[in-house]
Design a protein around this motif. Structure first.
Motif, PDB file in Angstrom:
ATOM      1  N   VAL A  32       0.851  -1.187   0.000  1.00 32.00           N
ATOM      2  CA  VAL A  32       0.000   0.000   0.000  1.00 32.00           C
ATOM      3  C   VAL A  32       0.893   1.245   0.000  1.00 32.00           C
ATOM      4  N   PRO A  33       0.858   2.053  -1.063  1.00 33.65           N
ATOM      5  CA  PRO A  33       1.720   3.239  -1.101  1.00 33.65           C
ATOM      6  C   PRO A  33       1.250   4.313  -0.119  1.00 33.65           C
ATOM      7  N   LEU A  34       2.205   5.127   0.309  1.00 37.47           N
ATOM      8  CA  LEU A  34       1.963   6.190   1.280  1.00 37.47           C
ATOM      9  C   LEU A  34       2.157   7.544   0.615  1.00 37.47           C
ATOM     10  N   VAL A  35       1.193   8.429   0.820  1.00 42.60           N
ATOM     11  CA  VAL A  35       1.303   9.836   0.446  1.00 42.60           C
ATOM     12  C   VAL A  35       1.272  10.645   1.738  1.00 42.60           C
ATOM     13  N   VAL A  36       2.167  11.606   1.858  1.00 40.39           N
ATOM     14  CA  VAL A  36       2.252  12.424   3.071  1.00 40.39           C
ATOM     15  C   VAL A  36       2.147  13.895   2.690  1.00 40.39           C
ATOM     16  N   THR A  37       1.243  14.613   3.351  1.00 37.04           N
ATOM     17  CA  THR A  37       1.229  16.075   3.269  1.00 37.04           C
ATOM     18  C   THR A  37       1.830  16.619   4.553  1.00 37.04           C
ATOM     19  N   VAL A  38       2.916  17.351   4.433  1.00 36.25           N
ATOM     20  CA  VAL A  38       3.582  17.924   5.610  1.00 36.25           C
ATOM     21  C   VAL A  38       2.933  19.272   5.904  1.00 36.25           C
ATOM     22  N   HIS A  39       1.973  19.248   6.806  1.00 37.57           N
ATOM     23  CA  HIS A  39       1.332  20.490   7.259  1.00 37.57           C
ATOM     24  C   HIS A  39       2.230  21.203   8.262  1.00 37.57           C
ATOM     25  N   ASP A  40       2.858  20.432   9.147  1.00 38.04           N
ATOM     26  CA  ASP A  40       3.619  21.003  10.258  1.00 38.04           C
ATOM     27  C   ASP A  40       5.071  20.560  10.197  1.00 38.04           C
ATOM     28  N   LEU A  41       5.937  21.398   9.641  1.00 35.21           N
ATOM     29  CA  LEU A  41       7.363  21.128   9.769  1.00 35.21           C
ATOM     30  C   LEU A  41       7.758  21.224  11.232  1.00 35.21           C
ATOM     31  N   ASP A  42       7.181  22.194  11.922  1.00 35.63           N
ATOM     32  CA  ASP A  42       7.293  22.304  13.373  1.00 35.63           C
ATOM     33  C   ASP A  42       5.910  22.073  13.955  1.00 35.63           C
ATOM     34  N   ASN A  43       5.821  21.176  14.926  1.00 36.25           N
ATOM     35  CA  ASN A  43       4.540  20.884  15.556  1.00 36.25           C
ATOM     36  C   ASN A  43       4.178  22.031  16.499  1.00 36.25           C
ATOM     37  N   PRO A  44       3.045  22.706  16.257  1.00 37.66           N
ATOM     38  CA  PRO A  44       2.720  23.878  17.084  1.00 37.66           C
ATOM     39  C   PRO A  44       2.498  23.565  18.555  1.00 37.66           C
ATOM     40  N   HIS A  45       2.231  22.311  18.887  1.00 40.81           N
ATOM     41  CA  HIS A  45       1.899  21.957  20.264  1.00 40.81           C
ATOM     42  C   HIS A  45       3.083  21.411  21.050  1.00 40.81           C
ATOM     43  N   LEU A  46       4.256  21.394  20.441  1.00 40.00           N
ATOM     44  CA  LEU A  46       5.440  20.874  21.104  1.00 40.00           C
ATOM     45  C   LEU A  46       6.507  21.945  21.226  1.00 40.00           C
ATOM     46  N   VAL A  47       7.180  21.979  22.375  1.00 38.33           N
ATOM     47  CA  VAL A  47       8.312  22.887  22.546  1.00 38.33           C
ATOM     48  C   VAL A  47       9.572  22.256  21.954  1.00 38.33           C
ATOM     49  N   ASP A  48       9.832  21.009  22.290  1.00 38.18           N
ATOM     50  CA  ASP A  48      10.979  20.276  21.759  1.00 38.18           C
ATOM     51  C   ASP A  48      10.559  19.603  20.450  1.00 38.18           C
ATOM     52  N   GLN A  49      11.149  20.014  19.339  1.00 31.50           N
ATOM     53  CA  GLN A  49      10.742  19.543  18.019  1.00 31.50           C
ATOM     54  C   GLN A  49      11.563  18.353  17.512  1.00 31.50           C
ATOM     55  N   GLN A  50      12.559  17.915  18.253  1.00 26.75           N
ATOM     56  CA  GLN A  50      13.499  16.932  17.728  1.00 26.75           C
ATOM     57  C   GLN A  50      12.798  15.649  17.257  1.00 26.75           C
TER      58      GLN A  50
END
Length: 334
Positions: A89-107
Motif C-alpha cells: 500500500v503506497p503512502l502519500v504524506v502532506t507535511v502540514h507542520d514542519l514544526d509541531n505547534p503543540h510541542l516545545v521540543d521539536q526533535q
C-alpha cells in the motif's frame, strides 16, 4: 493493488477533517474515520498490527497521511511504514507542520516527519517556503478556502483583533504581551485591541491581569463559549486586521479563514505563514513574541486598509482537487 473499474479507495488520516474533506477529488472515496469516543484519533491504521490483520480485499489503494501521528514514537513510525510496504500500500504524506505547534521540543517530531517523507511514494506541502526545507520532489498544493458563505459586512470590519480561543500551547499566553500590544495599538490608532477568549479556567489569568487596561479603554476582552462557524466568521469579519498570536508552527487554516473574509493578518516569523498569502499586502510579518513589533505590523495593516482576497477560490479549489486526483493516480500506477 488497484482494482480496475473501481474508483480509488483512499485511507485518508483523517478523512472527515475540514481540510481533507475539502481537497478530496469527487471521484475518490475516502474510507470513514473510526469513532474513538467521538474522535478519529489515535487512528488505529497508524499501528503496524492493524495492517497485519486487514484482509486483502479490504486494503485501500493508498494511505494519505496529513496529521494525527503525534502519539507515535520514531520506532513506531518506522513500523507503520514497513507494514504498508509489506502489504503493498503506497503512502502519500502532506507535511502540514514542519514544526509541531503543540510541542516545545521539536526533535522527535522532525525525526518522524523525515521518516514518513523518506518512506512516501509522494510528499506534499502547502507553501514553497516549506518545500525548500523538505527533500527534492516535494509538491506544493496550497491550502483551499475555509469560508464558503461569507457573512454580511465582509470586507468592512474596523476592529483590531486577536483570537486566543482556549489558549493552546502554541498561543502566547503572557498578559504582559497583550498589555504592551494593546497600549501601542491604542496610542497609534485610538482603537482598543479586541481580545477574544474562550470562557474557561485557562483564560482567568489574562482576564484578571488585563482588567485595568480594559477599564482604561486600551483593550476589549470578549469572553465567550466556542463559536459555531457562522458566528466565528462574523466576529472575524468585524475586524479590519488581526494578529496571529502563535509562537511556533508552520501553516495556518486560521490565516486562510481571515483572508477568505478580506481581513489582513499580522503573522509571526516562526513559520511559513507569510508564504500562504494570496496577496503580499494581506499579511505583515513580525518578530515572534515581540509585542511592539506585533503592534507595528497591526498598525501598518490597519493604515493600509482592506485587502480583499486576490484570486478565484472556486477555481483554486478545482485545481487543488485535480492535483490530488493526478497524484493519487500516479502513485497507484507505480
Amino acid at each position: 493493488m488497484h482494482q480496475a473499474g473501481r474508483g480509488l479507495q483512499v485511507l485518508s488520516i483523517p478523512a472527515g477533517h475540514v481540510y481533507t474533506a475539502a481537497v478530496r477529488p469527487e471521484d475518490v472515496t475516502y474510507l470513514p474515520d473510526p469513532d474513538i469516543d467521538g474522535h478519529w484519533w489515535p487512528h488505529p491504521a497508524l499501528g503496524a498490527g492493524w495492517w497485519e490483520q486487514l484482509p486483502e480485499e479490504e486494503l485501500p489503494d493508498l494511505v494519505h497521511l496529513h496529521f494525527g501521528f503525534d502519539h507515535l514514537s520514531p520506532a513506531q513510525t518506522v513500523a507503520f511504514t514497513q507494514a504498508l510496504r509489506r502489504r503493498g500500500v503506497p503512502l502519500v504524506v502532506t507535511v502540514h507542520d514542519l514544526d509541531n505547534p503543540h510541542l516545545v521540543d521539536q526533535q522527535e517530531h522532525h525525526e518522524k516527519v523525515r521518516l514518513l517523507v523518506d518512506a512516501a511514494a509522494a510528499h506534499l506541502t502547502l507553501t514553497g517556503k516549506a518545500a525548500r526545507r523538505l527533500p527534492a520532489g516535494t509538491e506544493v498544493i496550497p491550502h483551499p478556502r475555509v469560508v464558503t458563505d461569507p457573512p454580511p459586512g465582509t470586507g468592512r470590519g474596523e476592529a483590531v483583533g486577536v483570537f486566543l480561543k482556549s489558549l493552546r500551547s502554541n498561543v502566547i499566553a503572557d498578559p504582559v504581551f497583550y498589555r504592551i500590544l494593546g497600549r501601542a495599538v491604542y496610542r497609534a490608532l485610538g482603537r482598543p485591541l479586541r481580545i477574544h477568549l474562550h470562557e474557561n479556567s485557562a483564560a482567568a489569568n489574562i482576564i484578571h491581569a488585563l482588567g485595568k487596561d480594559q477599564a482604561a479603554g486600551h483593550l476589549e476582552l470578549w469572553v465567550h463559549s466556542p463559536m459555531a462557524d457562522p458566528t466565528l466568521h462574523a466576529a472575524v469579519a468585524a475586524c479590519r486586521t488581526v494578529l496571529l498570536p502563535y509562537q511556533r508552527g508552520s501553516h495556518s487554516g486560521w490565516l486562510e479563514m481571515c483572508r477568505d473574509l478580506g481581513v489582513t493578518v499580522a503573522v509571526p516569523d516562526c513559520g511559513m505563514y507569510e508564504g500562504q498569502a494570496d496577496d503580499p499586502r494581506g499579511v505583515e510579518k513580525c518578530r515572534t513574541g515581540d509585542p511592539l513589533d506585533a503592534a507595528r505590523a497591526l498598525i501598518t495593516l490597519y493604515e493600509r486598509g482592506p485587502v480583499p482576497y486576490a484570486g478565484d477560490r472556486v477555481e483554486q479549489l478545482r485545481q487543488i482537487r485535480a492535483a490530488h486526483r493526478g497524484l493519487y493516480r500516479k502513485v497507484v500506477g507505480r
